[in-house]
Design a protein around this motif. Structure first.
Motif, PDB file in Angstrom:
ATOM      1  N   HIS A   1       0.852  -1.178   0.000  1.00 37.00           N
ATOM      2  CA  HIS A   1       0.000   0.000   0.000  1.00 37.00           C
ATOM      3  C   HIS A   1       0.888   1.228   0.000  1.00 37.00           C
ATOM      4  O   HIS A   1       1.822   1.323   0.803  1.00 37.00           O
ATOM      5  CB  HIS A   1      -0.900  -0.002   1.241  1.00 37.00           C
ATOM      6  CG  HIS A   1      -2.117   0.841   1.087  1.00 37.00           C
ATOM      7  ND1 HIS A   1      -2.087   2.207   1.138  1.00 37.00           N
ATOM      8  CD2 HIS A   1      -3.403   0.519   0.847  1.00 37.00           C
ATOM      9  CE1 HIS A   1      -3.295   2.681   0.967  1.00 37.00           C
ATOM     10  NE2 HIS A   1      -4.127   1.659   0.776  1.00 37.00           N
TER      11      HIS A   1
ATOM     12  N   ARG B   1       2.254   4.802   0.822  1.00 38.28           N
ATOM     13  CA  ARG B   1       2.149   5.671   1.985  1.00 38.28           C
ATOM     14  C   ARG B   1       2.967   6.933   1.752  1.00 38.28           C
ATOM     15  O   ARG B   1       3.982   6.907   1.075  1.00 38.28           O
ATOM     16  CB  ARG B   1       2.669   4.980   3.245  1.00 38.28           C
ATOM     17  CG  ARG B   1       1.757   3.896   3.748  1.00 38.28           C
ATOM     18  CD  ARG B   1       2.251   3.343   5.069  1.00 38.28           C
ATOM     19  NE  ARG B   1       1.278   2.439   5.622  1.00 38.28           N
ATOM     20  CZ  ARG B   1       0.304   2.809   6.452  1.00 38.28           C
ATOM     21  NH1 ARG B   1       0.206   4.044   6.839  1.00 38.28           N
ATOM     22  NH2 ARG B   1      -0.554   1.928   6.904  1.00 38.28           N
TER      23      ARG B   1
ATOM     24  N   ARG C   1       0.827   8.579   5.933  1.00 36.42           N
ATOM     25  CA  ARG C   1      -0.617   8.517   5.692  1.00 36.42           C
ATOM     26  C   ARG C   1      -0.904   7.627   4.482  1.00 36.42           C
ATOM     27  O   ARG C   1      -0.316   7.804   3.418  1.00 36.42           O
ATOM     28  CB  ARG C   1      -1.136   9.940   5.456  1.00 36.42           C
ATOM     29  CG  ARG C   1      -2.624  10.020   5.218  1.00 36.42           C
ATOM     30  CD  ARG C   1      -3.038  11.463   4.935  1.00 36.42           C
ATOM     31  NE  ARG C   1      -4.367  11.532   4.403  1.00 36.42           N
ATOM     32  CZ  ARG C   1      -5.459  11.608   5.137  1.00 36.42           C
ATOM     33  NH1 ARG C   1      -5.365  11.642   6.444  1.00 36.42           N
ATOM     34  NH2 ARG C   1      -6.645  11.671   4.572  1.00 36.42           N
ATOM     35  N   PRO C   2      -1.847   6.659   4.625  1.00 41.82           N
ATOM     36  CA  PRO C   2      -2.110   5.732   3.530  1.00 41.82           C
ATOM     37  C   PRO C   2      -3.128   6.234   2.504  1.00 41.82           C
ATOM     38  O   PRO C   2      -3.186   5.721   1.395  1.00 41.82           O
ATOM     39  CB  PRO C   2      -2.651   4.507   4.248  1.00 41.82           C
ATOM     40  CG  PRO C   2      -3.315   5.051   5.447  1.00 41.82           C
ATOM     41  CD  PRO C   2      -2.519   6.259   5.852  1.00 41.82           C
ATOM     42  N   LYS C   3      -3.937   7.215   2.882  1.00 39.06           N
ATOM     43  CA  LYS C   3      -4.984   7.670   1.968  1.00 39.06           C
ATOM     44  C   LYS C   3      -4.617   9.023   1.376  1.00 39.06           C
ATOM     45  O   LYS C   3      -3.871   9.794   1.960  1.00 39.06           O
ATOM     46  CB  LYS C   3      -6.317   7.777   2.707  1.00 39.06           C
ATOM     47  CG  LYS C   3      -6.798   6.429   3.205  1.00 39.06           C
ATOM     48  CD  LYS C   3      -8.132   6.546   3.879  1.00 39.06           C
ATOM     49  CE  LYS C   3      -8.598   5.172   4.347  1.00 39.06           C
ATOM     50  NZ  LYS C   3      -9.870   5.253   5.028  1.00 39.06           N
ATOM     51  N   GLY C   4      -5.160   9.316   0.205  1.00 34.83           N
ATOM     52  CA  GLY C   4      -4.894  10.596  -0.446  1.00 34.83           C
ATOM     53  C   GLY C   4      -3.472  10.678  -0.946  1.00 34.83           C
ATOM     54  O   GLY C   4      -2.860  11.750  -0.931  1.00 34.83           O
ATOM     55  N   TYR C   5      -2.915   9.569  -1.394  1.00 35.32           N
ATOM     56  CA  TYR C   5      -1.518   9.492  -1.835  1.00 35.32           C
ATOM     57  C   TYR C   5      -1.389   9.977  -3.271  1.00 35.32           C
ATOM     58  O   TYR C   5      -2.152   9.564  -4.142  1.00 35.32           O
ATOM     59  CB  TYR C   5      -1.048   8.038  -1.736  1.00 35.32           C
ATOM     60  CG  TYR C   5       0.376   7.809  -2.153  1.00 35.32           C
ATOM     61  CD1 TYR C   5       1.427   8.084  -1.303  1.00 35.32           C
ATOM     62  CD2 TYR C   5       0.670   7.281  -3.409  1.00 35.32           C
ATOM     63  CE1 TYR C   5       2.723   7.849  -1.676  1.00 35.32           C
ATOM     64  CE2 TYR C   5       1.971   7.043  -3.794  1.00 35.32           C
ATOM     65  CZ  TYR C   5       2.999   7.329  -2.918  1.00 35.32           C
ATOM     66  OH  TYR C   5       4.299   7.102  -3.301  1.00 35.32           O
TER      67      TYR C   5
ATOM     68  N   SER D   1       1.120  12.591   0.642  1.00 37.93           N
ATOM     69  CA  SER D   1      -0.329  12.653   0.776  1.00 37.93           C
ATOM     70  C   SER D   1      -0.787  14.026   0.300  1.00 37.93           C
ATOM     71  O   SER D   1       0.004  14.963   0.195  1.00 37.93           O
ATOM     72  CB  SER D   1      -0.740  12.430   2.232  1.00 37.93           C
ATOM     73  OG  SER D   1      -0.341  13.522   3.028  1.00 37.93           O
TER      74      SER D   1
END
Length: 95
Positions: free
Chosen positions: A55, A57, A63-67, A74
């Protein structure tokens, strides 16, 4: 900021994927040709050796989301760094 353990886990997965990449490719080629033993060996590999489990980051916060793949950040860090002029060639749009 993401938990240190989550970032460390992701780094560990990346190392496993890299370690087993050649073996995995060879087994997949044999399995596609109909070799049943290759399928068994492929299933015996560690789960985290699969590239699907990786995934992306943020390099700064984890942060894993909005990459944003192009920058490795992010969306939040990208906006902060772009506003501060820390990313070359990026400026706020105005029209």
């Amino acid at each position: 900021m993401a938990k240190i353990s989550m970032v460390a886990r992701e780094v560990k997965r990346q190392a496993l994927v890299k370690k087993y990449a050649a073996k995995r490719a060879e087994l997949k080629k044999r399995a596609a040709a109909g070799d049943y033993e290759a399928v068994q060996e492929l299933q015996a590999l560690p789960k985290n050796a699969s590239p699907v489990r990786l995934h992306n980051r943020c390099k700064v916060t984890g942060r894993p989301k909005g990459y944003m793949r192009q920058f490795g950040l992010s969306r939040i860090q990208f906006r902060e760094m772009a506003s501060a002029g820390l990313i070359p060639g990026v400026k706020k749009a105005s029209w």
